[in-house]
Design an enzyme around this catalytic site. Sequence first.
Site, mmCIF file in Angstrom:
data_model
loop_
_atom_site.group_PDB
_atom_site.id
_atom_site.type_symbol
_atom_site.label_atom_id
_atom_site.label_comp_id
_atom_site.label_asym_id
_atom_site.label_seq_id
_atom_site.Cartn_x
_atom_site.Cartn_y
_atom_site.Cartn_z
ATOM 1 N N PHE A 33 0.936 -1.374 -0.127
ATOM 2 C CA PHE A 33 0.103 0.146 -0.169
ATOM 3 C C PHE A 33 0.796 1.424 0.046
ATOM 4 O O PHE A 33 1.943 1.297 0.578
ATOM 5 C CB PHE A 33 -0.865 0.029 1.088
ATOM 6 C CG PHE A 33 -2.002 -0.997 1.147
ATOM 7 C CD1 PHE A 33 -3.236 -0.931 0.687
ATOM 8 C CD2 PHE A 33 -1.544 -2.168 1.787
ATOM 9 C CE1 PHE A 33 -4.365 -1.725 0.519
ATOM 10 C CE2 PHE A 33 -2.868 -3.249 2.034
ATOM 11 C CZ PHE A 33 -4.034 -2.968 1.092
ATOM 12 N N SER A 34 0.574 2.425 -0.663
ATOM 13 C CA SER A 34 1.286 3.616 -0.693
ATOM 14 C C SER A 34 2.635 3.335 -1.213
ATOM 15 O O SER A 34 2.857 2.918 -2.482
ATOM 16 C CB SER A 34 0.836 4.104 0.500
ATOM 17 O OG SER A 34 1.465 5.963 0.628
ATOM 18 N N LYS A 35 3.599 3.919 -0.386
ATOM 19 C CA LYS A 35 4.912 3.567 -0.660
ATOM 20 C C LYS A 35 5.245 1.931 -0.793
ATOM 21 O O LYS A 35 6.134 1.709 -1.678
ATOM 22 C CB LYS A 35 5.693 4.308 0.331
ATOM 23 C CG LYS A 35 7.306 4.098 -0.081
ATOM 24 C CD LYS A 35 8.030 4.672 0.899
ATOM 25 C CE LYS A 35 9.790 4.705 0.500
ATOM 26 N NZ LYS A 35 10.664 5.239 1.480
ATOM 27 N N HIS A 57 -6.502 8.063 -1.981
ATOM 28 C CA HIS A 57 -5.388 7.172 -1.994
ATOM 29 C C HIS A 57 -5.569 5.839 -1.299
ATOM 30 O O HIS A 57 -6.244 5.749 0.066
ATOM 31 C CB HIS A 57 -4.292 7.967 -1.225
ATOM 32 C CG HIS A 57 -2.911 7.343 -1.075
ATOM 33 N ND1 HIS A 57 -2.299 6.892 -2.243
ATOM 34 C CD2 HIS A 57 -1.813 7.020 0.134
ATOM 35 C CE1 HIS A 57 -1.200 6.399 -1.807
ATOM 36 N NE2 HIS A 57 -0.995 6.585 -0.596
ATOM 37 N N GLY A 61 3.511 0.572 -2.834
ATOM 38 C CA GLY A 61 3.382 0.138 -4.284
ATOM 39 C C GLY A 61 4.875 0.115 -4.860
ATOM 40 O O GLY A 61 4.855 -0.025 -5.978
#
Length: 406
Positions: free
Chosen positions: A250-252, A378, A254
Amino acid sequence: MSDIDVPDQHARREVLIPRMSRRVFFNSCEEFDFRLLFALSYVGGGGAEQAECYAAVQGVGDYDFAGWHAGWLGVAEKVLVAADDDRRNGRSASARAGYQRASTYFYQSAFFLPAGSEEFLSLHRRSTAAFESAAELPGAEFRRVLVPFEGASLPGWFFPAGTNEPARTLIVFTGTDATNEQLYYFAGGRRAAERGWNLLCVSGPGQFSTLEVEPGLTFRPDYDVVLRAVVDHLETVPEVDSSQLAVMGFSKGGYLAPRGVAGDDRIKALVANSPITNFHDVIWPGVQRMLNHSNAMQEWVTSLLQWIYGASSIDEVEEITRDYNLDGLVEAIRCPTLILDSVGEGPTFREQTLEFQARLKAPQTVRHFTAEEAADAHCQIGNWALMHQVVYDWLDTVLPTSAGEA
C-alpha cells in the site's frame, strides 16, 4: 441540529499532497481530513468508531497540531480505561474491541508530533501495547511475530486462516507512515480468514513499527532483501503453504512490494496499490509544498523524513529518495499482478500507474477506482470494503484453494 460542526463547503481547499477528491470534515485542511478518513476506514474492521473519531477532532482547527494530539489522546485514554475494566471483569470480547480502538487512537494522537521524539515514541508504544493486549485475550486469532533480519528483527502480526491444513498466505507491506496494527485493517482483517487466507502484516526497515523497536533500521530501497527474509521465515511456519504466497503493498508499499517481488519465483501473486516506479517524483513536489507552507508543517515533515531515512538534513533525504525507483525491475516481475489506483491520487500517481502497466510483462489486471464509487482516495481509504472485495476476488482466482474453491 448536530453538535458536530460541519465544514464550510466554500472554504479554500488547500492541497499539499493530492490524495482525495472530496472532503469529510476539514474542508480547508487536507492533511487532517485525510488522517480522519484514515481512522474512519477502520470502523468496518473494528479498529475505530465513527462517533469517537468525530469526538476526537471536534473543536480542532486547521493545522492545530496540539489540538489534534489532545483530542485523539483524550478519546484513546477513555477507551483504554473501559477496555481495562472489561478485561478485569472477564468481558474478553468487549475488552479486545476496546483495545483495538484504543490502539488506533493512540497512533492518531502521535501522528503530528515530532517524529522520533520521546512523546511520539511513547504514544506509539501505547498503541502497540493496546493491540498486544487484544492479542493476549481468550479467543484472539492473531499473534506477534519477529522475522530475523541481518542480526535484528522485523516485527509483524500473523493472522491465521484457521484452516486445518497449511493455507495460502498474503504478505502485506505499508508505506511511509502506518504501522503493523493499521495494516490489519488495510489488508481486510477478518475478510482474509473468511476467504481462507493467512495474513502476515510486517514492517520493514524505516517503517514505524520497526523503528519503534529497531531504531537503527532506517529505510533502504532494496526491499528484495527484506522480502527474502520474510519468505524464509514463512517457510518455517506450519500454517503456511509456501507454494501459495502473495504480496500486497500500500502507498509507498506500491514501490516496496514490486521491488521485493521482482525476480523472486516464490511469490505467486502481487497486488500494487498504487504502483510507484519513481518514488522521488511522486513525493517530492508535495514535500516542497509542505516545507513552504508554515513553520509548523516544515518542522513536522522534516522530523518525519529525517527520522525514517536516518538523514541529517532534508536535502540528504531528497538525494536518498532518488534511489527508490523500479528502473529495470518492473520487467523482472513474473507473477500475476493486480494494479490498483484511485482518481483522487492525482496525475503523477496516475502517470506512474500507466508506466507500470506498460512495462510489466507478467499477466496483469487493472482496477481504477472512482469518486462515483466513493473510492477516490489514496489506497481507496474510505471504501475498503470495495477494495477488499476486488483484491480477494482476484486473489481467489489466481491462487485458488487446493480444492479449486475460493
